[in-house]
Design an enzyme around this catalytic site. Structure first.
Site, short mmCIF file in Angstrom:
data_model
loop_
_atom_site.label_atom_id
_atom_site.label_comp_id
_atom_site.label_asym_id
_atom_site.label_seq_id
_atom_site.Cartn_x
_atom_site.Cartn_y
_atom_site.Cartn_z
N ARG A 51 0.80 -1.22 0.00
CA ARG A 51 0.00 0.00 0.00
C ARG A 51 0.83 1.27 0.00
O ARG A 51 0.55 2.20 -0.74
CB ARG A 51 -0.92 0.07 1.23
CG ARG A 51 -2.23 -0.63 1.05
CD ARG A 51 -2.67 -1.25 2.36
NE ARG A 51 -1.71 -2.27 2.71
CZ ARG A 51 -1.81 -3.54 2.30
NH1 ARG A 51 -2.84 -3.92 1.62
NH2 ARG A 51 -0.88 -4.43 2.60
N THR A 52 1.83 1.33 0.86
CA THR A 52 2.53 2.61 1.01
C THR A 52 3.24 2.96 -0.30
O THR A 52 3.08 4.06 -0.84
CB THR A 52 3.51 2.55 2.19
OG1 THR A 52 2.78 2.18 3.35
CG2 THR A 52 4.17 3.90 2.43
N LYS A 80 25.59 -3.53 -1.86
CA LYS A 80 27.06 -3.51 -1.99
C LYS A 80 27.71 -2.82 -0.80
O LYS A 80 28.91 -2.61 -0.79
CB LYS A 80 27.45 -2.75 -3.27
CG LYS A 80 26.89 -3.31 -4.55
CD LYS A 80 27.31 -2.39 -5.70
CE LYS A 80 26.73 -2.87 -7.02
NZ LYS A 80 26.95 -1.85 -8.08
N ARG A 101 11.41 4.06 2.84
CA ARG A 101 11.10 3.10 3.91
C ARG A 101 12.37 2.32 4.21
O ARG A 101 13.06 1.87 3.30
CB ARG A 101 9.99 2.15 3.46
CG ARG A 101 9.86 0.94 4.39
CD ARG A 101 8.62 0.15 4.12
NE ARG A 101 7.43 0.88 4.53
CZ ARG A 101 6.21 0.33 4.58
NH1 ARG A 101 6.03 -0.93 4.23
NH2 ARG A 101 5.18 1.04 4.96
N HIS A 129 5.69 6.04 11.36
CA HIS A 129 5.10 5.88 10.02
C HIS A 129 4.12 7.03 9.79
O HIS A 129 2.90 6.84 9.76
CB HIS A 129 4.39 4.52 9.95
CG HIS A 129 4.05 4.06 8.57
ND1 HIS A 129 4.09 4.87 7.46
CD2 HIS A 129 3.64 2.83 8.13
CE1 HIS A 129 3.73 4.16 6.39
NE2 HIS A 129 3.45 2.93 6.78
C1 NCD Z 1 2.12 -1.11 8.12
C2 NCD Z 1 3.62 -0.87 8.16
O1 NCD Z 1 4.33 -1.09 7.16
O2 NCD Z 1 4.06 -0.45 9.21
N1 NCD Z 1 1.62 -1.24 6.82
C3 NCD Z 1 1.42 -0.13 6.04
O3 NCD Z 1 2.28 0.68 5.82
N2 NCD Z 1 0.19 0.05 5.54
C4 NCD Z 1 1.69 -2.17 9.06
C5 NCD Z 1 2.32 -3.52 8.97
O4 NCD Z 1 3.25 -3.78 8.22
O5 NCD Z 1 1.83 -4.39 9.70
#
Ligand code: NCD
Length: 360
Positions: A51-52, A80, A101, A129
């Protein structure tokens, strides 16, 4: 210079503005279809995501912009041995904005110190997040028509769940909220989050029982027990089925409860609930695209208005003999990164790492 590393980098007024823009985009997508023409978003994902990453990419395309990046650290030069700082300085040559991320806590903060283009934290380890929180705030605001005066249950892995840490930070600005923190003892909310709640006079209770909490909740925010964050595989196996939401557990719930989940779900919400109108988690996933469109627009606009800006500074100091002990902290892998701390309790001499916020 605006980066989004922590949700509190945005003021309450800015969050209101983002929510209003996201709602407007939802109503009038055509009006925004060319706003980012000629601009590039880089998505640097060192950890899995559906999703993100895809909502960031869809957001940029729907704004008329382009996307570059990687979705697997194994395909990038970090495999590397390249540092986060060097990767970011390089991507600064090719893109206008970065969503990152990383599995190490504090990596996006390190990136922001080296970057002259906006950095967005798309999740760092078990820490924070903020764009999920923007998604959650838009969802709560849309479903309930308000962000104050309600009881919110957070259930599952509250220790490693970065989404609930950022959500609580954001909620510290709203009135008349009560939090029910539902988790096994081993996965309780970290001390730094509870301290923040106390400092801000936030009302909360901790419990292990979802059943007891259910009748009072306006929002139930379920989370996944996160296998990848456990050092001990047996502990994960023991805890993984702690909470499974099934239709019978919803019998005592309010008729206007909203069930949220950042997703992905493993088994903590039965699919039998998906068609219940109270199940808001796929509406929540859709909201993620609109609020990220609003965020990209805002950060690019500000970057354009302040072309002579300097990059972020790390606000903290070195303390003789002190090193961050958190194995998930970026200081464990980033070369020549000074350990820096903030003094949070002068009387007791308590310091926190500026990157991961763990007590040193
Ligand atoms: C979450 C995350 O990555 O922290 N998911 C997300 O970004 N929608 C929750 C998870 O991974 O459980």
């Amino acid at each position: 210079m605006k980066h989004l590393i922590d949700i509190l980098d945005l003021s309450a007024a800015e969050i209101d503005e983002l929510i209003a823009t996201a709602k407007d985009i939802k109503q009038n997508p055509q009006a925004y279809a060319h706003k980012c023409e000629g601009k590039k978003l880089a998505t640097l994902f060192f950890e899995p995501s559906t999703r993100t990453r895809l909502s960031f990419e869809a957001a940029m395309y729907e704004l008329g912009g382009h996307v570059i990046g990687f979705s697997d650290a194994g395909n990038s030069s970090s495999a590397k041995g390249e540092s986060v700082s060097d990767t970011v300085r390089t991507v600064n040559c090719y893109a206008d904005i970065i969503a990152m991320r990383h599995f190490k806590e504090g990596a996006p903060l390190v990136a922001s110190i080296k970057s002259v283009i906006p950095i967005i934290n798309a999740g760092d380890g078990g820490h924070a997040h903020p764009t999920q929180t923007l998604t959650d705030l838009l969802t709560i605001n849309t479903e309930k028509g308000r962000l104050n005066s309600m009881t919110i249950g957070l259930c599952g892995d509250l220790k490693f769940g970065r989404t609930v840490h950022s959500l609580i930070s954001a909620m510290s600005r709203y009135e008349n909220l009560h939090f029910v923190l539902i988790s096994p003892k081993e996965l309780r909310m970290p001390a730094y989050v509870l301290e923040m709640m106390e400092e801000n006079g936030m009302s909360y209770e901790e419990t292990t029982s979802l059943e007891d909490a259910m009748p009072k909740l306006d929002i139930l925010y379920m989370t996944r027990i996160q296998r990848e964050r456990f050092a001990d595989a047996d502990e994960y196996l023991r805890l993984k089925d702690s909470y499974i939401l099934t239709p019978d557990k919803l019998i005592p719930a309010k008729a206007d409860l909203t069930i949220m989940h950042p997703l992905p779900r493993v088994n903590e919400i039965s699919t039998a609930i998906d068609d219940d109108p109270r199940a808001g988690y796929f509406r929540q996933a859709l909201n993620g695209k609109f609020i990220r469109m609003a965020l990209i627009l805002k950060l690019l606009d500000e970057a354009q208005k302040n072309p002579g800006r300097v990059n972020a500074v790390a606000d903290g100091c070195a303390v003789e003999g002190l090193k961050c002990q958190n194995v998930r902290c970026i200081t464990t892998i980033e070369q020549e990164l000074d350990h820096k701390f903030k003094l949070v309790d002068a009387e007791k001499g308590v310091y926190r790492c500026i990157y991961c916020e763990a007590q040193a």
